[in-house]
Each structure stands twice: as structure tokens, then as C-alpha cells.
Motif scaffolding. Sequence first.
Motif, PDB file in Angstrom:
ATOM      1  N   GLY A  74     -45.961 -21.453  44.249  1.00 36.47           N
ATOM      2  CA  GLY A  74     -45.210 -20.012  43.784  1.00 36.47           C
ATOM      3  C   GLY A  74     -47.080 -19.193  43.952  1.00 36.47           C
ATOM      4  O   GLY A  74     -47.041 -18.000  44.104  1.00 36.47           O
ATOM      5  N   ASN A  75     -48.445 -19.452  43.474  1.00 37.76           N
ATOM      6  CA  ASN A  75     -49.630 -18.558  43.597  1.00 37.76           C
ATOM      7  C   ASN A  75     -49.905 -18.445  45.504  1.00 37.76           C
ATOM      8  O   ASN A  75     -50.682 -18.058  45.606  1.00 37.76           O
ATOM      9  CB  ASN A  75     -50.306 -19.502  43.255  1.00 37.76           C
ATOM     10  N   THR A  76     -49.430 -18.969  46.131  1.00 40.00           N
ATOM     11  CA  THR A  76     -50.135 -19.114  47.467  1.00 40.00           C
ATOM     12  C   THR A  76     -48.674 -17.911  48.240  1.00 40.00           C
ATOM     13  O   THR A  76     -49.137 -18.095  49.580  1.00 40.00           O
ATOM     14  CB  THR A  76     -49.665 -20.437  48.285  1.00 40.00           C
ATOM     15  N   ALA A  77     -48.230 -16.848  47.660  1.00 37.90           N
ATOM     16  CA  ALA A  77     -47.403 -16.240  48.200  1.00 37.90           C
ATOM     17  C   ALA A  77     -48.418 -15.318  48.755  1.00 37.90           C
ATOM     18  O   ALA A  77     -49.476 -14.794  48.280  1.00 37.90           O
ATOM     19  CB  ALA A  77     -46.566 -15.043  47.075  1.00 37.90           C
ATOM     20  N   PRO A  78     -47.999 -14.551  50.352  1.00 36.28           N
ATOM     21  CA  PRO A  78     -48.917 -13.030  50.409  1.00 36.28           C
ATOM     22  C   PRO A  78     -49.676 -12.130  49.597  1.00 36.28           C
ATOM     23  O   PRO A  78     -50.028 -11.525  50.102  1.00 36.28           O
ATOM     24  CB  PRO A  78     -48.624 -13.142  51.729  1.00 36.28           C
ATOM     25  N   ALA A  79     -48.405 -11.674  48.950  1.00 34.93           N
ATOM     26  CA  ALA A  79     -48.272 -10.290  47.872  1.00 34.93           C
ATOM     27  C   ALA A  79     -48.365 -10.764  46.464  1.00 34.93           C
ATOM     28  O   ALA A  79     -47.276 -12.162  46.047  1.00 34.93           O
ATOM     29  CB  ALA A  79     -46.794  -9.695  48.576  1.00 34.93           C
ATOM     30  N   ARG A  80     -49.104 -10.242  45.328  1.00 36.24           N
ATOM     31  CA  ARG A  80     -49.632 -11.145  44.000  1.00 36.24           C
ATOM     32  C   ARG A  80     -47.772  -9.772  43.419  1.00 36.24           C
ATOM     33  O   ARG A  80     -48.352  -9.636  41.867  1.00 36.24           O
ATOM     34  CB  ARG A  80     -50.486 -10.410  43.728  1.00 36.24           C
ATOM     35  N   ALA A  81     -47.379  -9.269  43.542  1.00 37.19           N
ATOM     36  CA  ALA A  81     -46.430  -7.743  43.354  1.00 37.19           C
ATOM     37  C   ALA A  81     -45.221  -8.935  42.673  1.00 37.19           C
ATOM     38  O   ALA A  81     -44.853 -10.087  43.087  1.00 37.19           O
ATOM     39  CB  ALA A  81     -46.134  -7.152  43.731  1.00 37.19           C
TER      40      ALA A  81
END
Length: 440
Positions: A418-425
Motif C-alpha cells: 500500500g505504501n509503494t504507490a507512485p503518489a502519496r495522495a
Amino acid sequence: MFEGLKVVVGLISFIMVYRTITGNCNKYLAFAICAIWLRFFLSAFHTITYPSLVAGFSINALSSISVAGLGLFFLPFAVFTLRKLLPFYFLFVAIAISGFVNMLIPGTINVLVKWCYFLVLTGAIFLSVRAQGHSITFKKLLVCFFMPVAMQVLSIVLGEVKATENDGSASYIGGYNHEAAFSMIIVSFIFVLGLTERHAIRFRTTLFTIAVFLLILVNYRTAVLTILPIAAIFYYSLVEQRLKPSQKAPVLTVVSMFLIFVFVALSFTMRERFADVGTLASNLDLIFKAPAYFTEAEKDIMSSRVYLWSQYIDALTNSDLLQQLLGYGPEAWNGVFKHYAHNTYVSYFYEYGYIGLFSFLFLCSYSLIITAGVKDKRLSKILPLSLIGFLTMNLATMPLWNIEGLIFFAILIGVSLGNTAPARARYSFRNQLALLTTTD
């Protein structure tokens, strides 16, 4: 009396779970909370939920099957097509092939259902983190642990203790069945507490410290080794966040020395429990020694674990080529050996052969890469070391054999993905599902 307390605490925990999932909680997190709480609740009443009930299945087994099946229909199919889950599927295929070749169908189904439970829980945590972030996800997940933690505290207060190991040492496990599974519940509690954001909950540091001592009172040494890196990073980060840049070097040096001192002190107070670890470290060749050549003293090392491992390894290495490649099949140890292997790697080697063992080692290596690749600076420290501690724990016990261990592993992998997404929004659920199919 103590069984009655379980009912009372269970009802209180049910009300707390209901209020949590009906609040600001996405449906995937609600599924994860209900699944984890149900496991912990049923396991507390092990005298009822463990014996076979229908067609050889216990209440616990039926609940795990139900959660796994419901998760497959409830979660978006796109979650299960993530390329990052491919190493897990390699292991599942190795398990299935070994099971069908050896015609151990019941054992194969049992193992694959457990891993399916892991898969749906990982997917639910993953989607929740993408939807609301890991801070809210883990803050709400804490409600699952109210019952086991409360029961352990009550067992300490009321003197409800279980004698463990050959030395009869005491374990406070809240009336649960076994310290191995219960220790993973407390490890997961410590892990979730460690991942919550600062100021997300009141008395976070106090709760974390209490949880560490609760794990020590479980008296399961391999679990203590698992949380050492989590605890070290937690306290180290706690001090680091309060310092100015000019103060960090000297203060953190003192803190590091203090943590080392605490580790040495704990090692000294528990030296009798950990003495065998040092003996094994200086005699690693014992693992590959034929069991027929073990002396009586060597048989007692680590509560006879080393002698047990040698029996498993010797049995497979002296079999034919096909057996060595595919192993003897899922849960094939049952009826052959008196005890399970107490080592995940040895067990997988015996049950799934070289193919299964290498698939599992590949999974472990790939998981470590995933945890190290998260973009959050704090998580990039906690997650890899937590995984290393967990994989180290698997050297002397088998947490992945229990649903409780798979719950911890699912939480760890779910938050990492879940925290390897390219954006943190923050994303809407529609955008999340689009992200699943385009970035992975």
C-alpha cells in the motif's frame, strides 16, 4: 471464573469492533477488522472451537474457510492480479503440485486455505492503506487486539498461568491454547502500535512499552527476538523526532548505548532460555548431522529442536530424486514424526522439496525488497527489520503454520504494498482500482 471473564471481555470487544467499523471506516478495513477479531475471539474459547465439529472441521477451521471464501468474492478481482503477488503464487503452485503428486488432498486444501486467508487479508489491508492511509488503518486495527491483550492482563492479575517447556517456566497467555500462536498476536499488536503515527492515539509510547513486557511474559523466546528490531527503531525514532539537528549525534549515541545495555540486560535475565541459541550458533554443523549420531546432550539443544530438524532433513535427503524435488506433501509429517518441525524452512524442505523451499526463499527475498522500497522514511526502517525479525523467528518455530502468524505477515505485506504507490495522495476507490490495473 476465568472462562466467564472471556465471555464478558468478548462482548465488550464485539461492541468496540461494531462502533469502529460503523464509523469512518472503509469497507475493506471493516472486512480486515472483522476477520482478525473473529479469529482472536474464537481462539480464546479453544476448548470449544478447536475440536472437530462437522466433517472433521473445527469451528476455527470453518471460520477461516468462510473468511477466505468471502474475501475472494468481496475484494476486487484486480487485487489478486497484482504482479507483486506473483512470488506468492509460485509458492502456492509448488504446494499444490506436491500435494497432488503425493495424493495428500486434505492436507493440501488445509494449507492452501490458510494461504488464501493470508491473501484476502493482505488485499484488504492494501486497499485500506490506499484509501485512507496507513495511520488511520492501523489506528482502527488496534481494536482487534483488545480481547487478547485484556485477557493476558487479567491472567497476570489473577495468576492464570500455563507451564511451558521442559523447565516448567510460566507463560501468561490469557487462557488461550498455546504460547506460540498467542505470541504472534502480541507481536502483531506491537507491530501495529509501532506503525501508528505519533499522536494518532493517546499514551502510544506507554502502550508500546507495556506490550513489549506482555510479550516477555508470554515466555516464547523466538517471538522476543522478532520484536527486538521493532522496539529498537520505535524508541530510537521517538527520541530522534524530539531533537534539533545539532543535538542528534550526541543524544542518539547515548540512546543507542542505552538500547544495547537494555538488550544485554534482557539477555542476561533470560540467559537460561537463550543459552541454547549460543550453543547452536557455535555448532551449526549439527543441523546437517545424521540423527543416529546425536549424543544425548546434543539431543537436548533448543528443547530437542536441532535433533528434530536433523530427522526431517535426513528423511528427505535420503529419498529418491522426485521426492527431493517435490517433497512428501503438505502436512506429511503428521503420522511420521511425533512433532512438527519447529522450523518453517526445514518443514517446507521436507513437505515441498527443493522446489518448494526455493520458492519460499524467493518469496522471502522478494518481500524484503518490497518492504525496503516503501517511500515513507519511517516505514522504510521499520518494515524491513520487522520482516527480518519475522523470518528469523521462522528458524526456530513455525508462525506461518498458524493463522495468527499469517495475520502478522498479511499486515506487514499489505502495508508495504500500500505504501509503494507512485503518489502519496488519497484516492477514491474508483481511482484505486484503476491504479491497480495500470501501475502493477
